[in-house]
Design a protein around this motif. Structure first.
Motif, mmCIF file in Angstrom:
data_model
loop_
_atom_site.group_PDB
_atom_site.id
_atom_site.type_symbol
_atom_site.label_atom_id
_atom_site.label_comp_id
_atom_site.label_asym_id
_atom_site.label_seq_id
_atom_site.Cartn_x
_atom_site.Cartn_y
_atom_site.Cartn_z
ATOM 1 N N ALA A 185 0.831 -1.208 0.000
ATOM 2 C CA ALA A 185 0.000 0.000 0.000
ATOM 3 C C ALA A 185 0.866 1.259 0.000
ATOM 4 C CB ALA A 185 -0.937 -0.006 1.215
ATOM 5 N N SER A 186 2.005 1.209 0.672
ATOM 6 C CA SER A 186 2.882 2.387 0.740
ATOM 7 C C SER A 186 3.807 2.476 -0.468
ATOM 8 C CB SER A 186 3.727 2.336 2.010
ATOM 9 O OG SER A 186 4.662 1.264 1.937
ATOM 10 N N GLY A 187 3.781 1.442 -1.313
ATOM 11 C CA GLY A 187 4.660 1.431 -2.482
ATOM 12 C C GLY A 187 6.059 0.925 -2.174
ATOM 13 N N THR A 188 6.310 0.554 -0.913
ATOM 14 C CA THR A 188 7.639 0.047 -0.555
ATOM 15 C C THR A 188 7.937 -1.259 -1.280
ATOM 16 O OG1 THR A 188 7.314 1.047 1.621
ATOM 17 C CG2 THR A 188 9.124 -0.527 1.408
ATOM 18 N N LEU A 189 6.940 -2.109 -1.374
ATOM 19 C CA LEU A 189 7.081 -3.351 -2.137
ATOM 20 C C LEU A 189 6.257 -3.251 -3.412
ATOM 21 C CD1 LEU A 189 7.954 -6.343 -2.474
ATOM 22 C CD2 LEU A 189 5.860 -6.956 -1.247
ATOM 23 N N ASP A 190 6.916 -3.408 -4.539
ATOM 24 C CA ASP A 190 6.239 -3.343 -5.839
ATOM 25 C C ASP A 190 6.430 -4.688 -6.521
ATOM 26 O OD1 ASP A 190 5.235 -2.831 -8.313
ATOM 27 O OD2 ASP A 190 6.748 -1.352 -8.882
#
Lengths: 341, 341, 341, 341
Positions: free
Chosen positions: B302-307
């Motif tokens: 959700a935070s974009g840390t893991l894509d």
């Protein structure tokens, strides 16, 4: 041979001046380190304003955040050579037989003495350093940055060694000073979502903190801390220098969470600690750092993962120490760095 | 109402075909989930090629990496509503009284049954899911990515829950499949310096891994692992499907370090484990995941840390399952994703 | 001045004899220790029967489990005085700059050399010992027992430092040799319910183990391990010297449990390690010990919590070394102890 | 059918009396438990003297330390049968969807309600209990002792789950009430050397504590804590009900040590917490217990490792509740136990 040094010569407020000092004599297990850069720490300021709580061996050269090159080797030093680029740990004198030293926690040996208060520090051209304190600095890390290994180690110790951050955790840091900002950066490197909270007067420093990909907050951090599932932050790092922030931390930490206290506060806590029991919370004090932490932080700097440039507010020659100290004292810069003439 | 489903109907190799199945009946504590996307897992391929080592309830709908919207609620379900965007855990049937379930490790309850082999999975339009398996997915995370929460949780479990990575650590991953690449990404998010090693044939997958900021290596990883202080990697994640890689891991791990084994290998180890004793090493098996891991991984997405986009090799309609399976089987893509018609 | 010593003079089987050796010369940071008692270790037997797997500096005095009084001090030794009652750690030579040494794990420094194989050991009257290896022994602990601090530290390291026993846990030890029995005793001290399993031939040694309040088992330990909730033992300590016992351990450990391997086994494992993955189990190697472990074990002996008397099968003069070795080799005694003439 | 019950009917001090209550109606997932014995807790006394700090649902039957036999089963209860000997956990009402419940820490779910204040407790003949709260009690453990599982779990949670005691550690407990004595016993079972310190008035209770093999101290514990290497105790358990004892704990804990606070203290701390930072100390709050802790404590009781008899000061019929309460209130007994008529 004489060198200029920033000397704290007495307990009275303002007792700091430039003096000429002799070249230090080194022992068999020491090196002579030629200082390239030395950071100004909050504790240097506290000794200057006589607002400190530890015993000082007056007169003493200030400065314990430093790096440079080895200029001379003691007769029993092995593993190092003249010219090596190094930074130095801060526990200048330890008892190697103390049980804390025996387990690698010499930083908690109650008899230790540090640079800048117990023995002469590094705000000068040459400083005597025990070889056991040294760590290699790769060529591509400039000394202006490498001298900030020490406060970065304080942050690593607080956030990594003394806490247990996991990717996806919510971490709130209270107090955007050098240590607070570096704690926030370290939690971010560790995969957390991070916010750092300060006062109105901290807006400039919060802006700098935001360069590390963390959220800057002014005033009340409740909304941020309770975002997500509403139970609070997994970790609160209390890096503010006042006892009262612990009460904020106890409110915003989630059940079974952790508060890591790296900021000092000599005021009595005028509140109960019952929330710590009720929430089954860990309140962890964090003090300084030791050998493996230094190696990890240098690795982070060497790989570019940790970049301390954003917090460096300027580099001054040692003779301009007063300007460097005052800028930092008034919060105009996060961190001042000095260099010998 | 009938829906098309990818059904594994017998133990013989190749016994997978599209069949029309009835709408599942749900129980009081279940929801009916309308599948948006479902990932193809290596274990789906293993059941197709009959190269698996677990009991299967034939015929069974394949697929356990999935997300979608809630279409219907069981009478005793609270906290969820029709239309909610969700992903589902995989332990479809558990014994709530089993001691492992009682401590939140229902994923290790020996009596559990999972989607896609024990009960019908998600390679179809509707699937019956116990409400306890559900997790909310934010609007801005597309289902094509959200359906990869499951393998990401396998990686989080291996690298974060079952290991102890610290920023600045050196982590070597063996085996650049979906799980290996996600393990590498997770270690990187955790602040480590990371390399992933594969064979010549893996060059394409290593290229994809490098999008996560990790180093791709072909063949011998010794030089990388021994860089730094020469003692080896802090953590080796063995994500290859062969027993022999453990021998590499034992050679390259540093004293007091850890090897986390997430890859299976049914071959006997034709070597001694004495290096594990000699180096005081932890060899940790890692299997699946549980509730808090799912929450953390969704927070990271959700935070974009893991894509997860880099590992998605394409999205196929369910009727084209064979092409999706084959592309992955031949290593042309890292991960295939399906969607119901 | 000459003293009799048990010397291992060559690699050939049986190359052990009594020789007269000179008084050792000590360095600045060493002490000369007058040996009171020295235990016979399985590794002494292995060097005698040439069944060992480590390099030996022939000729070498055997013996690394020892205690006695300080007879002489090196010029730079502080904190010790002549006459002090001491035991000694085993890592006689280490590189103080090695990263493992820097973090207090000098026992895992790959360059270390130990008493009895790398440098002269203690099966003689005087031995040279670095002061950093010493630990005080209280007056009321006789040297015949104190010399067993070393194997007790091996057990503490395996059961306490490298495992995580909690009161009420079920712990199964495989292999009732000295280390196995001491591991069982340590797990019992730690609050666990403990059983130790051996073969028919081990009945005598199991009887001795039972003096520590643990259950002795012959043959199959399944019933004991699965008692309670049926899921298996929380911890299995594999102290047998054969690879095959790991398979037993994998069967009897509970999901998410731990196997600690302190026993060596140079044979290949002719089985798969998949159960470690499937059960999410930790397989932890345990090797030797370091400073804090020695302090804890001495505290346990001093308070009477750990009593090593039951495992001592007799005390022989050094010249009768062969009888002492043979009794132990044939399993007639658990532990033989020697004393200089 | 009516039963006599000890009812706390209003907030005013002394608002406790015997009342006749109806047989409780149970829900589908509950059992009806026929109480054999129920312990009197300090919190029961606090509600009686209206010296409590939590909200109470008046009128309420007191009592949350209890055991007995299952008299009736709800329609959906599995795994239990009428006649089973059981003890019950205390969190009578929880939200199963709360994130704390999802990870097995329902005891920290902020919405939970407990027996004896939130819902009717066990100082009566029949009590309604959710089946998820139950644990089996072996035949040979009498209910008079089994009813003390709950305070023993408080101690296990504080000393084992929330601390990290290792054999040979020095553990100091402050406050010889029920919880303090059980904490001392638990630390002893865990292999530590243990002392417990109280006031002059506590001499009787310290005598009882000494039956657990721990040292009773009156007044100043400094000498005991600093014995050994002089650096202080590894763990201090603060089980006294006053904020000021934390200051003692901070003085006597060793650097890098731990203070576990299980005692409440609503007074403000009129001192600074800087020693926690300076010594790098962990201050851990400990609250209640959860499922695995109950299983471990019952195992310890069943094996005879933990014997609660020494702290039981007497067993009274429910109608004599006042005498039982007063004896405990005045410190004449450590623990009073009741039984229904």
């Amino acid at each position: 041979m004489k060198s200029k040094a920033v000397v704290n010569y007495a307990e009275e407020k303002g007792s700091v001046e430039i003096r000429e000092i002799d070249l230090p004599q080194i022992g068999d297990t020491d090196v002579l380190l030629e200082v390239a850069n030395v950071g100004v720490c909050g504790s240097d300021l506290h000794q200057w304003t006589s607002d400190h709580s530890w015993p000082v061996n007056y007169p003493v050269v200030l400065g314990h955040e430093f790096g440079g090159r080895i200029a001379e080797l003691g007769s029993q030093v092995s593993g190092w050579k003249v010219g090596d680029r190094v930074v130095s740990e801060t526990a200048a004198v330890i008892d190697p037989n103390n049980p804390m030293s025996k387990i690698g926690l010499y930083n908690l040996d109650p008899t230790r003495k540090g640079f800048g208060y117990g023995v002469n520090g590094a705000m000068t051209k040459y400083v005597r350093v025990p070889a056991r304190c040294l760590h290699h600095v790769p060529e591509h890390v400039p000394f202006e940055q490498a001298c900030l290994t020490e406060p970065s180690c304080v942050a690593y110790s607080a956030v990594v060694s003394n806490s247990n951050v996991r990717p996806g955790d919510r971490v709130l840091v209270i107090g955007p000073g050098t240590i607070g900002i570096l704690c926030a950066a370290m939690a971010k490197i560790n995969g957390a979502e991070v916010a750092i909270v300060g006062l109105e007067a901290d807006r400039g420093r919060l802006k700098i903190a935001e360069q590390y990909g963390v959220t800057g907050l002014v005033g009340d951090a409740t909304e941020w801390a309770k975002a997500g599932d509403g139970l609070g932050a997994d970790l609160i790092v209390d890096a503010a220098g006042h006892s009262s922030t612990l009460q904020i931390a106890m409110n915003l930490v989630r059940p079974n969470g952790q508060i890591t206290k790296v900021g000092w506060g000599k005021q009595p806590c005028n509140f109960s600690l019952d929330p710590i029991v009720q929430k089954n919370v860990r309140l962890q004090g964090s003090f300084s750092h030791n050998w493996p932490i230094w190696e990890k932080v240098i690795a982070l700097m060497a790989s570019g993962t940790l970049d301390v440039k954003p917090i460096i507010g300027g580099v001054w020659e040692i003779e301009s120490w007063r300007e460097a100290f005052e800028k930092m004292h008034h919060g105009e810069v996060v961190k001042s760095v000095l260099k010998p003439a």
